[in-house]
Design an enzyme around this catalytic site. Structure first.
Site, PDB file in Angstrom:
ATOM      1  CE1 TYR A 115       6.455  13.411  -1.715  1.00 44.46           C
ATOM      2  CE2 TYR A 115       5.238  11.395  -2.121  1.00 44.46           C
ATOM      3  CZ  TYR A 115       5.259  12.765  -1.925  1.00 44.46           C
ATOM      4  OH  TYR A 115       4.110  13.473  -1.958  1.00 44.46           O
ATOM      5  CG  ASN A 140       8.239   7.572 -12.923  1.00 43.00           C
ATOM      6  OD1 ASN A 140       8.122   6.829 -11.948  1.00 43.00           O
ATOM      7  ND2 ASN A 140       7.377   8.529 -13.182  1.00 43.00           N
ATOM      8  N   GLY A 184      11.530   4.137 -10.525  1.00 39.32           N
ATOM      9  CA  GLY A 184      10.451   4.869  -9.869  1.00 39.32           C
ATOM     10  C   GLY A 184      10.870   6.276  -9.509  1.00 39.32           C
ATOM     11  CE  LYS A 233      -1.205  17.077   4.959  1.00 37.65           C
ATOM     12  NZ  LYS A 233      -0.391  15.880   5.056  1.00 37.65           N
ATOM     13  CD  GLU A 274      -4.071  13.624   4.858  1.00 36.47           C
ATOM     14  OE1 GLU A 274      -3.576  13.090   3.851  1.00 36.47           O
ATOM     15  OE2 GLU A 274      -3.484  14.501   5.521  1.00 36.47           O
ATOM     16  CB  ALA A 277       5.998  11.157   1.632  1.00 37.01           C
TER      17      ALA A 277
HETATM   18  P1  FAD Z   1       5.630   6.497  -4.651  1.00 35.85           P
HETATM   19  O1  FAD Z   1       5.424   7.878  -4.179  1.00 35.85           O
HETATM   20  O2  FAD Z   1       4.498   5.537  -4.582  1.00 35.85           O
HETATM   21  O3  FAD Z   1       6.152   6.572  -6.174  1.00 35.85           O
HETATM   22  C1  FAD Z   1       6.407   5.424  -6.939  1.00 35.85           C
HETATM   23  C2  FAD Z   1       6.772   5.867  -8.347  1.00 35.85           C
HETATM   24  O4  FAD Z   1       7.057   4.707  -9.129  1.00 35.85           O
HETATM   25  C3  FAD Z   1       5.670   6.614  -9.077  1.00 35.85           C
HETATM   26  O5  FAD Z   1       6.218   7.680  -9.811  1.00 35.85           O
HETATM   27  C4  FAD Z   1       5.093   5.562 -10.026  1.00 35.85           C
HETATM   28  O6  FAD Z   1       4.523   6.102 -11.199  1.00 35.85           O
HETATM   29  C5  FAD Z   1       6.343   4.757 -10.337  1.00 35.85           C
HETATM   30  N1  FAD Z   1       6.042   3.385 -10.740  1.00 35.85           N
HETATM   31  C6  FAD Z   1       5.229   2.512 -10.117  1.00 35.85           C
HETATM   32  N2  FAD Z   1       5.225   1.338 -10.763  1.00 35.85           N
HETATM   33  C7  FAD Z   1       6.050   1.488 -11.818  1.00 35.85           C
HETATM   34  C8  FAD Z   1       6.470   0.609 -12.860  1.00 35.85           C
HETATM   35  N3  FAD Z   1       6.043  -0.638 -12.927  1.00 35.85           N
HETATM   36  N4  FAD Z   1       7.326   1.082 -13.782  1.00 35.85           N
HETATM   37  C9  FAD Z   1       7.787   2.359 -13.737  1.00 35.85           C
HETATM   38  N5  FAD Z   1       7.433   3.221 -12.772  1.00 35.85           N
HETATM   39  C10 FAD Z   1       6.575   2.793 -11.822  1.00 35.85           C
HETATM   40  N6  FAD Z   1       3.093  10.178   3.759  1.00 35.85           N
HETATM   41  C11 FAD Z   1       3.578  11.181   4.552  1.00 35.85           C
HETATM   42  O7  FAD Z   1       4.706  11.091   5.033  1.00 35.85           O
HETATM   43  N7  FAD Z   1       2.827  12.296   4.802  1.00 35.85           N
HETATM   44  C12 FAD Z   1       1.598  12.486   4.283  1.00 35.85           C
HETATM   45  O8  FAD Z   1       0.947  13.499   4.535  1.00 35.85           O
HETATM   46  C13 FAD Z   1       1.065  11.472   3.443  1.00 35.85           C
HETATM   47  N8  FAD Z   1      -0.135  11.637   2.857  1.00 35.85           N
HETATM   48  C14 FAD Z   1      -0.604  10.686   1.986  1.00 35.85           C
HETATM   49  C15 FAD Z   1      -1.835  10.917   1.378  1.00 35.85           C
HETATM   50  C16 FAD Z   1      -2.346   9.980   0.497  1.00 35.85           C
HETATM   51  C17 FAD Z   1      -3.661  10.244  -0.185  1.00 35.85           C
HETATM   52  C18 FAD Z   1      -1.615   8.779   0.236  1.00 35.85           C
HETATM   53  C19 FAD Z   1      -2.167   7.754  -0.729  1.00 35.85           C
HETATM   54  C20 FAD Z   1      -0.392   8.543   0.854  1.00 35.85           C
HETATM   55  C21 FAD Z   1       0.132   9.497   1.738  1.00 35.85           C
HETATM   56  N9  FAD Z   1       1.371   9.313   2.367  1.00 35.85           N
HETATM   57  C22 FAD Z   1       1.863  10.297   3.202  1.00 35.85           C
HETATM   58  C23 FAD Z   1       2.196   8.123   2.089  1.00 35.85           C
HETATM   59  C24 FAD Z   1       3.208   8.440   0.954  1.00 35.85           C
HETATM   60  O9  FAD Z   1       2.540   8.999  -0.136  1.00 35.85           O
HETATM   61  C25 FAD Z   1       3.976   7.206   0.501  1.00 35.85           C
HETATM   62  O10 FAD Z   1       4.594   6.621   1.625  1.00 35.85           O
HETATM   63  C26 FAD Z   1       5.027   7.620  -0.521  1.00 35.85           C
HETATM   64  O11 FAD Z   1       4.402   8.075  -1.697  1.00 35.85           O
HETATM   65  C27 FAD Z   1       5.989   6.490  -0.866  1.00 35.85           C
HETATM   66  O12 FAD Z   1       6.981   7.001  -1.700  1.00 35.85           O
HETATM   67  P2  FAD Z   1       7.795   6.074  -2.695  1.00 35.85           P
HETATM   68  O13 FAD Z   1       8.963   6.854  -3.143  1.00 35.85           O
HETATM   69  O14 FAD Z   1       8.048   4.746  -2.084  1.00 35.85           O
HETATM   70  O15 FAD Z   1       6.842   5.783  -3.937  1.00 35.85           O
HETATM   71  P1  NAD Z   2      -3.635   2.412   6.894  1.00 35.58           P
HETATM   72  O1  NAD Z   2      -3.194   0.999   6.858  1.00 35.58           O
HETATM   73  O2  NAD Z   2      -2.907   3.362   7.733  1.00 35.58           O
HETATM   74  O3  NAD Z   2      -5.180   2.475   7.300  1.00 35.58           O
HETATM   75  C1  NAD Z   2      -6.120   1.597   6.748  1.00 35.58           C
HETATM   76  C2  NAD Z   2      -7.366   1.568   7.627  1.00 35.58           C
HETATM   77  O4  NAD Z   2      -8.328   0.724   6.994  1.00 35.58           O
HETATM   78  C3  NAD Z   2      -7.105   0.992   9.003  1.00 35.58           C
HETATM   79  O5  NAD Z   2      -7.634   1.874   9.958  1.00 35.58           O
HETATM   80  C4  NAD Z   2      -7.826  -0.356   8.991  1.00 35.58           C
HETATM   81  O6  NAD Z   2      -8.374  -0.697  10.249  1.00 35.58           O
HETATM   82  C5  NAD Z   2      -8.927  -0.110   7.971  1.00 35.58           C
HETATM   83  N1  NAD Z   2      -9.407  -1.332   7.311  1.00 35.58           N
HETATM   84  C6  NAD Z   2      -8.661  -2.358   6.821  1.00 35.58           C
HETATM   85  N2  NAD Z   2      -9.475  -3.293   6.264  1.00 35.58           N
HETATM   86  C7  NAD Z   2     -10.734  -2.834   6.381  1.00 35.58           C
HETATM   87  C8  NAD Z   2     -11.999  -3.335   5.973  1.00 35.58           C
HETATM   88  N3  NAD Z   2     -12.140  -4.485   5.313  1.00 35.58           N
HETATM   89  N4  NAD Z   2     -13.097  -2.604   6.247  1.00 35.58           N
HETATM   90  C9  NAD Z   2     -13.005  -1.422   6.889  1.00 35.58           C
HETATM   91  N5  NAD Z   2     -11.822  -0.895   7.288  1.00 35.58           N
HETATM   92  C10 NAD Z   2     -10.702  -1.588   7.032  1.00 35.58           C
HETATM   93  O7  NAD Z   2      -3.633   2.887   5.352  1.00 35.58           O
HETATM   94  P2  NAD Z   2      -3.691   4.335   4.709  1.00 35.58           P
HETATM   95  O8  NAD Z   2      -4.628   5.213   5.432  1.00 35.58           O
HETATM   96  O9  NAD Z   2      -3.895   4.097   3.263  1.00 35.58           O
HETATM   97  O10 NAD Z   2      -2.218   4.881   4.932  1.00 35.58           O
HETATM   98  C11 NAD Z   2      -1.118   4.261   4.282  1.00 35.58           C
HETATM   99  C12 NAD Z   2       0.172   4.872   4.762  1.00 35.58           C
HETATM  100  O11 NAD Z   2       0.265   6.218   4.328  1.00 35.58           O
HETATM  101  C13 NAD Z   2       0.288   4.906   6.278  1.00 35.58           C
HETATM  102  O12 NAD Z   2       1.614   4.652   6.634  1.00 35.58           O
HETATM  103  C14 NAD Z   2      -0.062   6.317   6.634  1.00 35.58           C
HETATM  104  O13 NAD Z   2       0.580   6.744   7.822  1.00 35.58           O
HETATM  105  C15 NAD Z   2       0.448   7.082   5.420  1.00 35.58           C
HETATM  106  N6  NAD Z   2      -0.346   8.309   5.256  1.00 35.58           N
HETATM  107  C16 NAD Z   2       0.024   9.375   6.012  1.00 35.58           C
HETATM  108  C17 NAD Z   2      -0.716  10.530   5.932  1.00 35.58           C
HETATM  109  C18 NAD Z   2      -0.295  11.712   6.772  1.00 35.58           C
HETATM  110  O14 NAD Z   2       0.745  11.662   7.431  1.00 35.58           O
HETATM  111  N7  NAD Z   2      -1.046  12.818   6.754  1.00 35.58           N
HETATM  112  C19 NAD Z   2      -1.823  10.599   5.091  1.00 35.58           C
HETATM  113  C20 NAD Z   2      -2.187   9.484   4.344  1.00 35.58           C
HETATM  114  C21 NAD Z   2      -1.431   8.319   4.447  1.00 35.58           C
END
Ligand code: FAD
Ligand code: NAD
Length: 406
Positions: free
Chosen positions: A13, A37, A10, A379, A170, A317
């Site tokens: 991050y 990856n 993978g 941010k 977001e 992340a």
């Molecule tokens: P990931 O980032 O999920 O990467 C996994 C990698 O593995 C990818 O490259 C994928 O392609 C690869 N992979 C997956 N399956 C396979 C496979 N079977 N074979 C080969 N490769 C594979 N966290 C923060 O701290 N701050 C934020 O502002 C924040 N904002 C977010 C916004 C959104 C919209 C989302 C969805 C999440 C956010 N998060 C944030 C959470 C954060 O993105 C995750 O915690 C983070 O990406 C986890 O990192 P990771 O290294 O575990 O894996």
């Molecule tokens: P989350 O688990 O943080 O939030 C999911 C939300 O969905 C909860 O509020 C929960 O009550 C709601 N929910 C669950 N089941 C439901 C249902 N059936 N109907 C309606 N609502 C329901 O998940 P996320 O927002 O995907 O975040 C995942 C991780 O990524 C978290 O650790 C979060 O902190 C991180 N993240 C961080 C940022 C940031 O720091 N800016 C941004 C995005 C994600």
């Protein structure tokens, strides 16, 4: 171990930062490093809500692996992991098999659907470049189609987002910016478009600072977002969703349901027979899997308990990047035959969430609350700092976010 084979699964991050750290610190003859990856790019999952709404292009979100990994030092394999066989020290790929001496599992997250009927088949997720790009195209398509049907279908203009956690909030922040642009582009009155967020808890962003939650809701409501809180999404159909609130079931016609209500670890981890807690591997202090001395786990596949709250640290992340430093250090130590490994302690620096490109909320540095312009700048600093860490100034200037006035 003589010239051990280190395999990193993978390039999220955790995986890519471990690779980059090892590439800097390991001598060429000390070990062989293979990074596996699915794609030939790393994507910033933290920008996927923007990619999905169409407020940034997916090429800004993804980074070619060859731009940050030295391919003469690291063996990069573009393939999909199918299974991990820790007892045999092997990884099964779609197109082959790898043997390892030391393994790092960083396969990231996938959407948790909790068995809710119809979600897998009918909802959009924000989990990868492919899924985000498909959602962006789908939004455009429905706006374009609206005028081309003799019988107007309002479900094309209803966008339902399930889950009001950070991802859901977001994403609707981006929609609040993008939808007026789409309306202008496709000659649609903004009042005809509904963006509805459904959250199970009594308020969105459960557990976050209440003043900032109120600020976020006001900001988003003033831009036309509807919130339905205390409501469980129960079913997702091809043309609508059903939620339950106060014991009553309500249906909303929609062709666009976005599921943002929680994540789980990549299911390969559980399917590969590791002992799991909530689908993740509860790692030892040094980030190794409990039963295997040669397997490290990083990012969203790893679970670390917060002793202060008795709950796991959230999958972020921020934590994955911090872990990569200790994992790289420990992998290197093991490759050199050292038995003393470092323990990892998360250092949560704060949380900042965007509410579109022109608003944000956050708690940073000793619980200081920030919102509005200041938070949007913070941010961007966080996003840019990561790029600098990963690929230096070159990557920062190529992919960074510098626009701070709108
Ligand atoms: P990931 O980032 O999920 O990467 C996994 C990698 O593995 C990818 O490259 C994928 O392609 C690869 N992979 C997956 N399956 C396979 C496979 N079977 N074979 C080969 N490769 C594979 N966290 C923060 O701290 N701050 C934020 O502002 C924040 N904002 C977010 C916004 C959104 C919209 C989302 C969805 C999440 C956010 N998060 C944030 C959470 C954060 O993105 C995750 O915690 C983070 O990406 C986890 O990192 P990771 O290294 O575990 O894996
Ligand atoms: P989350 O688990 O943080 O939030 C999911 C939300 O969905 C909860 O509020 C929960 O009550 C709601 N929910 C669950 N089941 C439901 C249902 N059936 N109907 C309606 N609502 C329901 O998940 P996320 O927002 O995907 O975040 C995942 C991780 O990524 C978290 O650790 C979060 O902190 C991180 N993240 C961080 C940022 C940031 O720091 N800016 C941004 C995005 C994600």
């Amino acid at each position: 171990m003589n010239n051990p084979h280190i395999v990193i699964l993978g390039a999220g991050y955790g995986g890519i930062m471990t690779t980059v750290n090892l590439q800097k610190s390991l001598g060429v003859n000390e070990a062989r490093v293979t990074l596996v990856n699915k794609h030939d790019y790393h994507y910033q999952a933290t920008w996927l809500h923007e990619t999905a709404a169409g407020t940034i292009h997916h090429d800004q979100t993804r980074i070619p692996i060859k731009d940050v990994v030295n391919m003469s030092k690291i063996n990069f394999v573009q393939d999909t992991v199918v299974a991990i066989k820790p007892d045999e020290k092997k990884v099964q790929l779609e197109n082959g098999e790898l043997e390892y001496d030391i393994l790092v599992i960083g396969l990231g997250f996938e959407a948790a659907t909790f068995g809710i009927p119809g979600l897998e088949e009918n909802a959009f997720m924000i989990g990868s470049i492919n899924s985000a790009r498909m959602l962006r195209e789908h939004l455009d398509y429905n706006f374009a189609m609206y005028h081309n049907e003799t019988e107007k279908n309002p479900a094309r203009l209803n966008i339902v987002v399930g889950g009001g956690g950070f991802t859901g909030i977001e994403f609707i922040g981006e929609l609040a910016n993008r939808v007026p642009q789409l309306c202008e582009e496709y000659d649609i009155d903004r009042d005809q478009v509904r963006i509805i967020n459904i959250e199970a808890a009594p308020s969105v962003l459960p557990g976050f600072d209440p003043d900032l939650v109120e600020y976020a809701m006001n900001s988003l409501e003033s831009r036309g977002i509807e919130f339905v809180t205390g409501a469980m999404l129960k079913e997702c159909k091809p043309d609508g969703i059903v939620y339950e609130k106060d014991g009553k079931q309500v249906e909303i016609p929609t062709l666009t349901t976005v599921w943002a209500a929680g994540v789980r670890a990549n299911s390969i981890v559980e399917a590969s027979g590791f002992t799991t807690n909530r689908g993740k591997i509860e790692v030892r202090g040094d980030m190794r899997a409990p039963e295997y001395d040669d397997v490290f786990v990083i990012g969203d596949c790893a679970l670390i308990m917060n002793p202060e709250t008795g709950r796991p640290y959230p999958p972020t992340a921020q934590i994955a990047i911090q872990e990569s430093k200790v994992v790289a250090h420990n992998v290197k130590a093991m490759a050199q035959g050292n038995t003393e490994l470092e323990d990892f302690t998360p250092n949560i620096l704060g949380t900042v969430a965007s509410l579109g490109h022109n608003d944000a909320i956050g708690v940073v540095m000793n619980n200081r609350k920030i919102f509005g312009w200041k938070a949007t700048v913070m941010k961007k600093i966080i996003d840019n700092r990561y790029l600098l860490k990963l690929g230096g100034l070159r990557l920062l200037f190529k992919k960074g976010k510098f626009k701070i006035f709108y």
